[in-house]
Scaffold this motif. Structure first.
Motif, PDB file in Angstrom:
ATOM      1  N   LEU A  70       0.822  -1.211   0.000  1.00 42.33           N
ATOM      2  CA  LEU A  70       0.000   0.000   0.000  1.00 42.33           C
ATOM      3  C   LEU A  70       0.857   1.262   0.000  1.00 42.33           C
ATOM      4  CD1 LEU A  70      -2.575  -1.044   2.752  1.00 42.33           C
ATOM      5  CD2 LEU A  70      -2.887  -1.129   0.274  1.00 42.33           C
ATOM      6  N   SER A  71       2.152   1.115  -0.130  1.00 42.08           N
ATOM      7  CA  SER A  71       3.072   2.244  -0.002  1.00 42.08           C
ATOM      8  C   SER A  71       2.818   3.324  -1.053  1.00 42.08           C
ATOM      9  CB  SER A  71       4.512   1.754  -0.105  1.00 42.08           C
ATOM     10  OG  SER A  71       4.717   1.093  -1.341  1.00 42.08           O
ATOM     11  N   GLU A  72       3.239   4.528  -0.705  1.00 47.61           N
ATOM     12  CA  GLU A  72       3.180   5.693  -1.582  1.00 47.61           C
ATOM     13  C   GLU A  72       1.762   6.016  -2.046  1.00 47.61           C
ATOM     14  OE1 GLU A  72       6.417   6.143  -4.401  1.00 47.61           O
ATOM     15  OE2 GLU A  72       7.487   4.530  -3.366  1.00 47.61           O
ATOM     16  N   ASN A  73       0.843   6.008  -1.102  1.00 49.33           N
ATOM     17  CA  ASN A  73      -0.527   6.471  -1.275  1.00 49.33           C
ATOM     18  C   ASN A  73      -0.814   7.459  -0.153  1.00 49.33           C
ATOM     19  OD1 ASN A  73      -1.970   4.927  -3.519  1.00 49.33           O
ATOM     20  ND2 ASN A  73      -0.999   3.253  -2.408  1.00 49.33           N
ATOM     21  N   ARG A  74      -2.024   7.893  -0.035  1.00 45.55           N
ATOM     22  CA  ARG A  74      -2.433   8.821   1.030  1.00 45.55           C
ATOM     23  C   ARG A  74      -3.505   8.161   1.892  1.00 45.55           C
ATOM     24  NH1 ARG A  74      -2.615  12.902  -3.542  1.00 45.55           N
ATOM     25  NH2 ARG A  74      -0.495  13.663  -3.593  1.00 45.55           N
ATOM     26  N   LEU A  75      -3.182   6.995   2.402  1.00 44.42           N
ATOM     27  CA  LEU A  75      -4.130   6.208   3.186  1.00 44.42           C
ATOM     28  C   LEU A  75      -3.951   6.495   4.679  1.00 44.42           C
ATOM     29  CD1 LEU A  75      -3.632   2.877   1.258  1.00 44.42           C
ATOM     30  CD2 LEU A  75      -5.609   4.407   1.104  1.00 44.42           C
ATOM     31  N   SER A  76      -5.029   6.306   5.436  1.00 44.03           N
ATOM     32  CA  SER A  76      -4.967   6.502   6.876  1.00 44.03           C
ATOM     33  C   SER A  76      -5.491   5.261   7.584  1.00 44.03           C
ATOM     34  CB  SER A  76      -5.796   7.728   7.274  1.00 44.03           C
ATOM     35  OG  SER A  76      -7.148   7.558   6.891  1.00 44.03           O
ATOM     36  N   GLY A  77      -5.217   5.186   8.876  1.00 39.37           N
ATOM     37  CA  GLY A  77      -5.661   4.040   9.652  1.00 39.37           C
ATOM     38  C   GLY A  77      -4.579   2.993   9.757  1.00 39.37           C
ATOM     39  N   SER A  78      -4.925   1.918  10.418  1.00 36.92           N
ATOM     40  CA  SER A  78      -3.956   0.832  10.589  1.00 36.92           C
ATOM     41  C   SER A  78      -4.465  -0.422   9.891  1.00 36.92           C
ATOM     42  CB  SER A  78      -3.717   0.570  12.079  1.00 36.92           C
ATOM     43  OG  SER A  78      -4.948   0.301  12.709  1.00 36.92           O
ATOM     44  N   LEU A  79      -3.574  -1.376   9.746  1.00 36.81           N
ATOM     45  CA  LEU A  79      -3.945  -2.631   9.109  1.00 36.81           C
ATOM     46  C   LEU A  79      -4.925  -3.388   9.994  1.00 36.81           C
ATOM     47  CD1 LEU A  79      -0.525  -3.885   7.752  1.00 36.81           C
ATOM     48  CD2 LEU A  79      -2.399  -2.896   6.456  1.00 36.81           C
ATOM     49  N   PRO A  80      -5.918  -4.030   9.401  1.00 36.60           N
ATOM     50  CA  PRO A  80      -6.846  -4.829  10.195  1.00 36.60           C
ATOM     51  C   PRO A  80      -6.118  -5.998  10.861  1.00 36.60           C
ATOM     52  CG  PRO A  80      -7.585  -4.660   7.902  1.00 36.60           C
ATOM     53  CD  PRO A  80      -6.245  -4.014   7.993  1.00 36.60           C
ATOM     54  N   HIS A  81      -6.633  -6.445  11.994  1.00 42.14           N
ATOM     55  CA  HIS A  81      -6.022  -7.565  12.707  1.00 42.14           C
ATOM     56  C   HIS A  81      -6.057  -8.840  11.874  1.00 42.14           C
ATOM     57  CE1 HIS A  81      -6.638  -4.709  15.902  1.00 42.14           C
ATOM     58  NE2 HIS A  81      -5.795  -5.401  16.627  1.00 42.14           N
ATOM     59  N   ASP A  82      -7.010  -8.940  10.952  1.00 46.21           N
ATOM     60  CA  ASP A  82      -7.136 -10.137  10.123  1.00 46.21           C
ATOM     61  C   ASP A  82      -5.966 -10.280   9.138  1.00 46.21           C
ATOM     62  OD1 ASP A  82      -9.659  -9.433  11.225  1.00 46.21           O
ATOM     63  OD2 ASP A  82     -10.610 -10.824   9.846  1.00 46.21           O
ATOM     64  N   VAL A  83      -5.236  -9.196   8.897  1.00 42.95           N
ATOM     65  CA  VAL A  83      -4.170  -9.212   7.885  1.00 42.95           C
ATOM     66  C   VAL A  83      -2.866  -9.609   8.531  1.00 42.95           C
ATOM     67  CG1 VAL A  83      -2.857  -7.813   6.248  1.00 42.95           C
ATOM     68  CG2 VAL A  83      -5.300  -7.472   6.505  1.00 42.95           C
TER      69      VAL A  83
END
Length: 83
Positions: A70-83
């Motif tokens: 997911l690098s080099e995007n403008r995403l927020s939040g954390s990875l889900p525990h399922d991942v």
């Protein structure tokens, strides 16, 4: 790419100038092992089962995922525990 019976296994759309958000339903792709969304212009929250899973179900989220980029995007939040 797909496996021998036609299930989607790898999605590689890195560096495709994609814009918008990641649909949370992508986590329910039962056979997905690799998801590369890196180096795009995606925004919003990283998908999570809490936002996507229909109430009353326990369907696995990113059950077989082994590689997530997911690098080099403008995403927020954390990875889900399922991942």
């Amino acid at each position: 790419s797909c496996n021998t019976v036609g299930h989607v296994r790898d999605v590689d759309v890195g560096e495709m100038e994609l814009r918008g958000t990641i649909p949370p339903e992508v986590g329910f792709m039962e056979h997905l092992e690799k998801l590369d969304l890196g180096r795009n212009q995606l925004t919003g929250h990283i998908p999570s089962p809490d936002r996507a899973r229909p109430k009353g179900t326990s369907k696995p989220y990113f059950e077989k995922l082994r590689s997530l980029i997911l690098s080099e995007n403008r995403l927020s939040g954390s990875l889900p525990h399922d991942v």
